[in-house]
Write a protein that holds these residues in place. Structure first.
Motif, PDB file in Angstrom:
ATOM      1  N   VAL A 299      13.464  41.934   1.169  1.00 44.29           N
ATOM      2  CA  VAL A 299      13.652  42.250  -0.345  1.00 44.29           C
ATOM      3  C   VAL A 299      14.179  42.607  -0.840  1.00 44.29           C
ATOM      4  O   VAL A 299      15.336  42.539  -0.418  1.00 44.29           O
ATOM      5  CB  VAL A 299      13.108  43.973  -0.269  1.00 44.29           C
ATOM      6  CG1 VAL A 299      12.791  44.603  -0.838  1.00 44.29           C
ATOM      7  CG2 VAL A 299      11.211  42.862   1.012  1.00 44.29           C
ATOM      8  N   LEU A 300      13.820  41.661  -2.312  1.00 39.47           N
ATOM      9  CA  LEU A 300      15.936  42.158  -3.133  1.00 39.47           C
ATOM     10  C   LEU A 300      15.092  42.391  -4.881  1.00 39.47           C
ATOM     11  O   LEU A 300      14.469  42.272  -4.505  1.00 39.47           O
ATOM     12  CB  LEU A 300      16.392  40.144  -3.427  1.00 39.47           C
ATOM     13  CG  LEU A 300      16.857  39.956  -2.033  1.00 39.47           C
ATOM     14  CD1 LEU A 300      15.661  38.264  -1.739  1.00 39.47           C
ATOM     15  CD2 LEU A 300      17.932  38.936  -2.386  1.00 39.47           C
ATOM     16  N   VAL A 301      16.250  43.349  -4.918  1.00 37.81           N
ATOM     17  CA  VAL A 301      16.200  43.571  -6.095  1.00 37.81           C
ATOM     18  C   VAL A 301      16.801  42.905  -7.169  1.00 37.81           C
ATOM     19  O   VAL A 301      18.177  42.889  -7.049  1.00 37.81           O
ATOM     20  CB  VAL A 301      16.836  45.194  -6.256  1.00 37.81           C
ATOM     21  CG1 VAL A 301      16.389  46.151  -7.647  1.00 37.81           C
ATOM     22  CG2 VAL A 301      15.916  46.298  -5.234  1.00 37.81           C
ATOM     23  N   PHE A 302      16.424  43.336  -8.442  1.00 37.21           N
ATOM     24  CA  PHE A 302      16.394  42.074  -9.418  1.00 37.21           C
ATOM     25  C   PHE A 302      17.381  43.179 -10.071  1.00 37.21           C
ATOM     26  O   PHE A 302      16.580  44.096 -10.677  1.00 37.21           O
ATOM     27  CB  PHE A 302      15.019  41.534 -10.116  1.00 37.21           C
ATOM     28  CG  PHE A 302      15.116  40.850 -11.550  1.00 37.21           C
ATOM     29  CD1 PHE A 302      16.574  39.907 -11.750  1.00 37.21           C
ATOM     30  CD2 PHE A 302      14.609  41.312 -12.384  1.00 37.21           C
ATOM     31  CE1 PHE A 302      16.407  39.125 -12.482  1.00 37.21           C
ATOM     32  CE2 PHE A 302      15.798  40.776 -13.908  1.00 37.21           C
ATOM     33  CZ  PHE A 302      16.431  39.834 -14.722  1.00 37.21           C
TER      34      PHE A 302
ATOM     35  N   MET B 269      20.756  39.218 -11.789  1.00 32.44           N
ATOM     36  CA  MET B 269      21.816  39.158 -10.303  1.00 32.44           C
ATOM     37  C   MET B 269      20.186  39.923  -8.862  1.00 32.44           C
ATOM     38  O   MET B 269      19.593  40.933  -9.429  1.00 32.44           O
ATOM     39  CB  MET B 269      22.505  40.613 -10.271  1.00 32.44           C
ATOM     40  CG  MET B 269      22.876  40.795  -9.029  1.00 32.44           C
ATOM     41  SD  MET B 269      24.337  42.402  -8.910  1.00 32.44           S
ATOM     42  CE  MET B 269      23.696  43.319  -8.711  1.00 32.44           C
ATOM     43  N   LEU B 270      20.557  39.262  -8.262  1.00 29.49           N
ATOM     44  CA  LEU B 270      19.753  39.476  -6.972  1.00 29.49           C
ATOM     45  C   LEU B 270      20.552  40.126  -6.230  1.00 29.49           C
ATOM     46  O   LEU B 270      21.484  39.913  -5.689  1.00 29.49           O
ATOM     47  CB  LEU B 270      18.547  38.364  -6.731  1.00 29.49           C
ATOM     48  CG  LEU B 270      17.465  37.647  -7.245  1.00 29.49           C
ATOM     49  CD1 LEU B 270      16.695  37.163  -6.374  1.00 29.49           C
ATOM     50  CD2 LEU B 270      16.917  39.276  -7.369  1.00 29.49           C
ATOM     51  N   ARG B 271      20.054  41.156  -5.565  1.00 33.72           N
ATOM     52  CA  ARG B 271      20.984  42.102  -4.308  1.00 33.72           C
ATOM     53  C   ARG B 271      19.603  42.493  -3.287  1.00 33.72           C
ATOM     54  O   ARG B 271      18.329  42.655  -3.682  1.00 33.72           O
ATOM     55  CB  ARG B 271      21.428  43.127  -5.402  1.00 33.72           C
ATOM     56  CG  ARG B 271      20.411  44.436  -5.234  1.00 33.72           C
ATOM     57  CD  ARG B 271      21.711  45.371  -5.512  1.00 33.72           C
ATOM     58  NE  ARG B 271      21.020  46.665  -5.981  1.00 33.72           N
ATOM     59  CZ  ARG B 271      19.681  47.479  -5.674  1.00 33.72           C
ATOM     60  NH1 ARG B 271      19.736  47.107  -4.633  1.00 33.72           N
ATOM     61  NH2 ARG B 271      19.237  48.240  -6.285  1.00 33.72           N
ATOM     62  N   TYR B 272      20.245  42.396  -2.113  1.00 34.05           N
ATOM     63  CA  TYR B 272      19.393  43.420  -1.525  1.00 34.05           C
ATOM     64  C   TYR B 272      18.719  44.927  -1.106  1.00 34.05           C
ATOM     65  O   TYR B 272      19.534  44.918  -2.065  1.00 34.05           O
ATOM     66  CB  TYR B 272      20.011  42.811   0.220  1.00 34.05           C
ATOM     67  CG  TYR B 272      19.651  41.147   0.598  1.00 34.05           C
ATOM     68  CD1 TYR B 272      18.488  41.040   1.588  1.00 34.05           C
ATOM     69  CD2 TYR B 272      20.731  40.316   0.600  1.00 34.05           C
ATOM     70  CE1 TYR B 272      17.599  39.908   1.968  1.00 34.05           C
ATOM     71  CE2 TYR B 272      20.082  39.192   1.492  1.00 34.05           C
ATOM     72  CZ  TYR B 272      19.164  39.060   2.288  1.00 34.05           C
ATOM     73  OH  TYR B 272      18.773  37.676   2.331  1.00 34.05           O
ATOM     74  N   ALA B 273      17.433  44.811  -1.547  1.00 35.44           N
ATOM     75  CA  ALA B 273      17.239  45.703  -1.535  1.00 35.44           C
ATOM     76  C   ALA B 273      17.770  46.865   0.031  1.00 35.44           C
ATOM     77  O   ALA B 273      18.347  46.472   0.884  1.00 35.44           O
ATOM     78  CB  ALA B 273      15.784  46.061  -1.294  1.00 35.44           C
TER      79      ALA B 273
ATOM     80  N   VAL C 299      11.733  40.929  -5.904  1.00 37.03           N
ATOM     81  CA  VAL C 299      11.450  39.410  -5.232  1.00 37.03           C
ATOM     82  C   VAL C 299      11.724  39.541  -3.639  1.00 37.03           C
ATOM     83  O   VAL C 299      12.128  40.357  -2.851  1.00 37.03           O
ATOM     84  CB  VAL C 299      12.162  38.943  -5.597  1.00 37.03           C
ATOM     85  CG1 VAL C 299      12.127  36.685  -5.251  1.00 37.03           C
ATOM     86  CG2 VAL C 299      12.401  38.526  -7.021  1.00 37.03           C
ATOM     87  N   MET C 300      10.422  39.584  -3.565  1.00 31.59           N
ATOM     88  CA  MET C 300      10.304  39.223  -1.535  1.00 31.59           C
ATOM     89  C   MET C 300      10.123  37.390  -1.795  1.00 31.59           C
ATOM     90  O   MET C 300       9.072  36.662  -2.054  1.00 31.59           O
ATOM     91  CB  MET C 300       8.845  40.122  -1.431  1.00 31.59           C
ATOM     92  CG  MET C 300       8.875  41.615  -1.585  1.00 31.59           C
ATOM     93  SD  MET C 300       7.359  42.622  -2.765  1.00 31.59           S
ATOM     94  CE  MET C 300       6.980  41.628  -3.598  1.00 31.59           C
ATOM     95  N   PHE C 301      10.416  37.803  -0.190  1.00 31.30           N
ATOM     96  CA  PHE C 301      10.164  36.210   0.323  1.00 31.30           C
ATOM     97  C   PHE C 301       9.304  36.567   1.842  1.00 31.30           C
ATOM     98  O   PHE C 301      10.774  37.484   2.958  1.00 31.30           O
ATOM     99  CB  PHE C 301      11.886  35.596   0.598  1.00 31.30           C
ATOM    100  CG  PHE C 301      12.325  35.093  -0.742  1.00 31.30           C
ATOM    101  CD1 PHE C 301      12.056  34.287  -0.977  1.00 31.30           C
ATOM    102  CD2 PHE C 301      13.145  35.881  -1.363  1.00 31.30           C
ATOM    103  CE1 PHE C 301      12.555  33.703  -2.308  1.00 31.30           C
ATOM    104  CE2 PHE C 301      14.120  35.124  -2.497  1.00 31.30           C
ATOM    105  CZ  PHE C 301      13.342  34.583  -3.267  1.00 31.30           C
TER     106      PHE C 301
END
Length: 183
Positions: free
Chosen positions: A52-55, A1-5, A65-67
């Motif tokens: 920036v998202l935390v996996f 799951m990805l969530r915003y950091a 993960v950074m976009f």
């Protein structure tokens, strides 16, 4: 799951980034000090073009993960990632987590952010990452040299267009299919 950091993730993300294997595979290899990381973290938090998202893997924060969409007109959205190498390796979960992170990052970029192109830089010697990207449909579109720690290194730019998106086994993926998969 990805969530915003969140601010609570900041120190753990720094620990993952400073892992020797992650630094070795990065375009900047120095140990990032807490003040440098905090300044970067704060700048990203204020920039609507960067995410920036935390996996989370099996209920544990396990990667980031950074976009970056600041140069999207010329190169599409740029992405990067790294994992909690020690934690996942210790649990024997590095490879399955890595596959899932890439799948979720691609889904997030196209389905949530709505990007047209997703691209990133990988050092040419890092064949496992290049192979993983290829499995997900990324294509190497150019190679160039970058000086890292005083040594020239070949960098491979890979990108994936929304129209060319595939799953990890080469199957075509649509947004509808992505939303109906088991998560």
């Amino acid at each position: 799951m990805l969530r915003y950091a969140t601010p609570e993730d900041r120190d753990e993300v720094l620990r993952w980034r400073n892992h020797p294997q992650v630094r070795r595979a990065s375009l900047t290899t120095h140990v990032i000090e807490p003040a440098e990381h905090a300044a970067w973290w704060d700048a990203v938090a204020l920039d609507p073009l960067r995410h920036v998202l935390v996996f989370e893997w099996r209920g544990r924060p396990s990667g980031v993960v950074m976009f970056d969409g600041r140069r999207s007109a010329e190169r599409g959205v740029i992405w990067g990632f790294y994992l909690d190498v020690d934690g996942l390796t210790g649990r024997g979960e590095l490879l399955p987590a890595w596959l899932e992170l890439e799948r979720e990052a691609v889904d997030f970029a196209f389905d949530t952010l709505g990007v047209d192109r997703l691209g990133g830089e990988t050092l040419a010697w890092n064949t496992p990452v290049l192979q993983l990207h290829r499995r997900f449909g990324f294509t190497a579109t150019r190679r160039y040299e970058c000086v890292i720690d005083g040594e020239p290194q070949e960098v491979v730019w890979t990108e994936l267009a929304a129209a060319d998106r595939r799953g990890p086994r080469g199957t075509e993926r649509s947004a509808a299919h992505a939303h109906h998969q088991d998560r």
